[in-house]
Design a protein around this motif. Structure first.
Motif, PDB file in Angstrom:
ATOM      1  N   ILE A  47       0.852  -1.187   0.000  1.00 20.97           N
ATOM      2  CA  ILE A  47       0.000   0.000   0.000  1.00 20.97           C
ATOM      3  C   ILE A  47       0.889   1.238   0.000  1.00 20.97           C
ATOM      4  N   THR A  48       0.342   2.351  -0.463  1.00 18.65           N
ATOM      5  CA  THR A  48       1.108   3.592  -0.522  1.00 18.65           C
ATOM      6  C   THR A  48       1.065   4.318   0.823  1.00 18.65           C
ATOM      7  N   ALA A  49       1.949   5.290   0.968  1.00 17.81           N
ATOM      8  CA  ALA A  49       1.970   6.094   2.192  1.00 17.81           C
ATOM      9  C   ALA A  49       0.656   6.844   2.377  1.00 17.81           C
ATOM     10  N   ALA A  50       0.078   7.303   1.247  1.00 20.52           N
ATOM     11  CA  ALA A  50      -1.185   8.041   1.306  1.00 20.52           C
ATOM     12  C   ALA A  50      -2.326   7.148   1.772  1.00 20.52           C
ATOM     13  N   GLN A  51      -2.260   5.857   1.466  1.00 22.72           N
ATOM     14  CA  GLN A  51      -3.270   4.911   1.940  1.00 22.72           C
ATOM     15  C   GLN A  51      -2.996   4.504   3.386  1.00 22.72           C
ATOM     16  N   TYR A  52      -1.722   4.351   3.695  1.00 24.17           N
ATOM     17  CA  TYR A  52      -1.321   3.869   5.021  1.00 24.17           C
ATOM     18  C   TYR A  52      -1.592   4.877   6.137  1.00 24.17           C
ATOM     19  N   SER A  53      -1.211   6.131   5.931  1.00 22.49           N
ATOM     20  CA  SER A  53      -1.256   7.123   7.013  1.00 22.49           C
ATOM     21  C   SER A  53      -2.636   7.300   7.637  1.00 22.49           C
ATOM     22  N   PRO A  54      -3.684   7.567   6.842  1.00 25.51           N
ATOM     23  CA  PRO A  54      -5.001   7.743   7.470  1.00 25.51           C
ATOM     24  C   PRO A  54      -5.532   6.466   8.106  1.00 25.51           C
ATOM     25  N   ALA A  55      -5.246   5.317   7.490  1.00 23.81           N
ATOM     26  CA  ALA A  55      -5.710   4.048   8.052  1.00 23.81           C
ATOM     27  C   ALA A  55      -5.039   3.778   9.387  1.00 23.81           C
ATOM     28  N   CYS A  56      -3.740   4.043   9.467  1.00 22.98           N
ATOM     29  CA  CYS A  56      -2.995   3.829  10.705  1.00 22.98           C
ATOM     30  C   CYS A  56      -3.469   4.788  11.794  1.00 22.98           C
ATOM     31  N   THR A  57      -3.669   6.041  11.434  1.00 24.12           N
ATOM     32  CA  THR A  57      -4.122   7.031  12.408  1.00 24.12           C
ATOM     33  C   THR A  57      -5.484   6.657  12.964  1.00 24.12           C
ATOM     34  N   ARG A  58      -6.368   6.179  12.089  1.00 26.51           N
ATOM     35  CA  ARG A  58      -7.704   5.771  12.540  1.00 26.51           C
ATOM     36  C   ARG A  58      -7.618   4.582  13.497  1.00 26.51           C
ATOM     37  N   LEU A  59      -6.807   3.600  13.153  1.00 27.43           N
ATOM     38  CA  LEU A  59      -6.667   2.423  14.022  1.00 27.43           C
ATOM     39  C   LEU A  59      -6.072   2.805  15.383  1.00 27.43           C
ATOM     40  N   LEU A  60      -5.086   3.698  15.369  1.00 29.33           N
ATOM     41  CA  LEU A  60      -4.494   4.150  16.636  1.00 29.33           C
ATOM     42  C   LEU A  60      -5.528   4.905  17.479  1.00 29.33           C
ATOM     43  N   SER A  61      -6.357   5.693  16.812  1.00 30.49           N
ATOM     44  CA  SER A  61      -7.411   6.425  17.506  1.00 30.49           C
ATOM     45  C   SER A  61      -8.434   5.461  18.098  1.00 30.49           C
ATOM     46  N   GLN A  62      -8.810   4.450  17.316  1.00 29.13           N
ATOM     47  CA  GLN A  62      -9.756   3.447  17.804  1.00 29.13           C
ATOM     48  C   GLN A  62      -9.153   2.658  18.963  1.00 29.13           C
ATOM     49  N   TYR A  63      -7.869   2.375  18.867  1.00 29.11           N
ATOM     50  CA  TYR A  63      -7.181   1.659  19.943  1.00 29.11           C
ATOM     51  C   TYR A  63      -7.246   2.457  21.248  1.00 29.11           C
ATOM     52  N   MET A  64      -6.960   3.756  21.171  1.00 24.62           N
ATOM     53  CA  MET A  64      -6.973   4.596  22.362  1.00 24.62           C
ATOM     54  C   MET A  64      -8.372   4.656  22.973  1.00 24.62           C
ATOM     55  N   THR A  65      -9.392   4.727  22.116  1.00 26.33           N
ATOM     56  CA  THR A  65     -10.768   4.760  22.598  1.00 26.33           C
ATOM     57  C   THR A  65     -11.120   3.454  23.303  1.00 26.33           C
ATOM     58  N   MET A  66     -10.764   2.326  22.683  1.00 30.70           N
ATOM     59  CA  MET A  66     -11.075   1.028  23.267  1.00 30.70           C
ATOM     60  C   MET A  66     -10.329   0.822  24.578  1.00 30.70           C
ATOM     61  N   LEU A  67      -9.092   1.297  24.651  1.00 27.09           N
ATOM     62  CA  LEU A  67      -8.291   1.116  25.855  1.00 27.09           C
ATOM     63  C   LEU A  67      -8.950   1.807  27.049  1.00 27.09           C
ATOM     64  N   LYS A  68      -9.568   2.952  26.794  1.00 27.04           N
ATOM     65  CA  LYS A  68     -10.262   3.663  27.872  1.00 27.04           C
ATOM     66  C   LYS A  68     -11.473   2.868  28.361  1.00 27.04           C
ATOM     67  N   LEU A  69     -12.121   2.167  27.431  1.00 18.08           N
ATOM     68  CA  LEU A  69     -13.330   1.417  27.771  1.00 18.08           C
ATOM     69  C   LEU A  69     -13.037   0.129  28.528  1.00 18.08           C
ATOM     70  N   VAL A  70     -11.834  -0.422  28.331  1.00 18.64           N
ATOM     71  CA  VAL A  70     -11.509  -1.712  28.968  1.00 18.64           C
ATOM     72  C   VAL A  70     -10.380  -1.570  29.989  1.00 18.64           C
ATOM     73  N   LYS A  71     -10.134  -0.362  30.459  1.00 13.58           N
ATOM     74  CA  LYS A  71      -8.982  -0.114  31.331  1.00 13.58           C
ATOM     75  C   LYS A  71      -9.000  -0.959  32.595  1.00 13.58           C
ATOM     76  N   ASP A  72     -10.193  -1.321  33.084  1.00 18.05           N
ATOM     77  CA  ASP A  72     -10.266  -2.133  34.299  1.00 18.05           C
ATOM     78  C   ASP A  72      -9.849  -3.576  34.050  1.00 18.05           C
ATOM     79  N   SER A  73      -9.963  -4.018  32.801  1.00 16.55           N
ATOM     80  CA  SER A  73      -9.622  -5.406  32.457  1.00 16.55           C
ATOM     81  C   SER A  73      -8.256  -5.530  31.792  1.00 16.55           C
TER      82      SER A  73
END
Length: 213
Positions: A47-73
């Motif tokens: 994949i190109t950098a232009a395809q990779y960057s937004p996809a990676c940023t979105r996944l990292l953002s989703q990861y941070m959101t999920m981590l807050k929701l499951v922090k007790d576990s």
């Protein structure tokens, strides 16, 4: 004496709270796997950098959101991955760094411009997610839109981008509203369309090398 049927489904949960917890943990697991695949695809030039960057940023953002929701576990991501026997070193590295590889190893545009790209991408995603979550009030949308427009305008090429004038126009609209006022459903759909168009235009400009700060 109760008997155990071998045909009976074994459940991980016994109530709705436990079911929700395992659903969230499953989502976190999926995000890590997806991020690992993305990292490997980028390294292989699949994949190109232009395809990779937004996809990676979105996944990292989703990861941070999920981590807050499951922090007790989930005390730490390393413990989570060990517990579920996850072998995804590329994803773990990206999570620890916290930004896409295009920013981590940015050289052509310079580290500061790389940082701006990551921040502006995150602002786009945050604002579009807010609309999709049905946030409608000025005091909910205006601060995010203001930050997005400010970051967007730092790129010299933005003055020629069609999306900039539309986003500034929406910022003016929000500015004119009272804090408790809400945009209509029709306005929300149009705003999401305009911001999504500006987001696509932004990344087309990055891939063609038009962004130079």
């Amino acid at each position: 004496m109760a008997t155990l049927s071998l045909d009976e489904e074994v459940r991980l949960f016994t109530n709705n709270a436990e079911r929700e917890k395992y659903n969230l943990l499953g989502t976190l697991y999926g995000i890590i796997v997806a991020l690992d695949y993305l990292e490997r695809a980028y390294v292989r030039d699949a994949i190109t950098a232009a395809q990779y960057s937004p996809a990676c940023t979105r996944l990292l953002s989703q990861y941070m959101t999920m981590l807050k929701l499951v922090k007790d576990s989930v005390p730490s991501i390393e413990q989570f991955m060990t517990r579920y026997r996850m072998d995804n070193p590329a994803a773990l590295h990206r999570i620890r760094v916290g930004v896409p590889a295009t920013v981590e190893h940015s050289s052509e545009a310079g580290p500061e411009t790389g940082k701006w790209i990551a921040e502006t991408t995150q602002n786009f995603i945050t604002f579009m997610d807010a609309l999709k979550l049905r946030l409608r009030a000025k005091d909910q949308l205006h601060p995010i839109m203001q930050e997005l427009v400010t970051g967007y305008a730092r790129f010299k090429g933005s003055k020629d981008w069609e999306g900039r004038s539309k986003m500034v126009s929406w910022l003016i609209t929000l500015n004119s509203m009272k804090a408790s006022e809400e945009i209509t459903e029709e306005q929300s759909r149009q705003l999401l369309f305009d911001v999504d168009h500006a987001y696509a235009e932004f990344f087309r400009s990055l891939s063609s090398g038009k962004e130079r700060s």
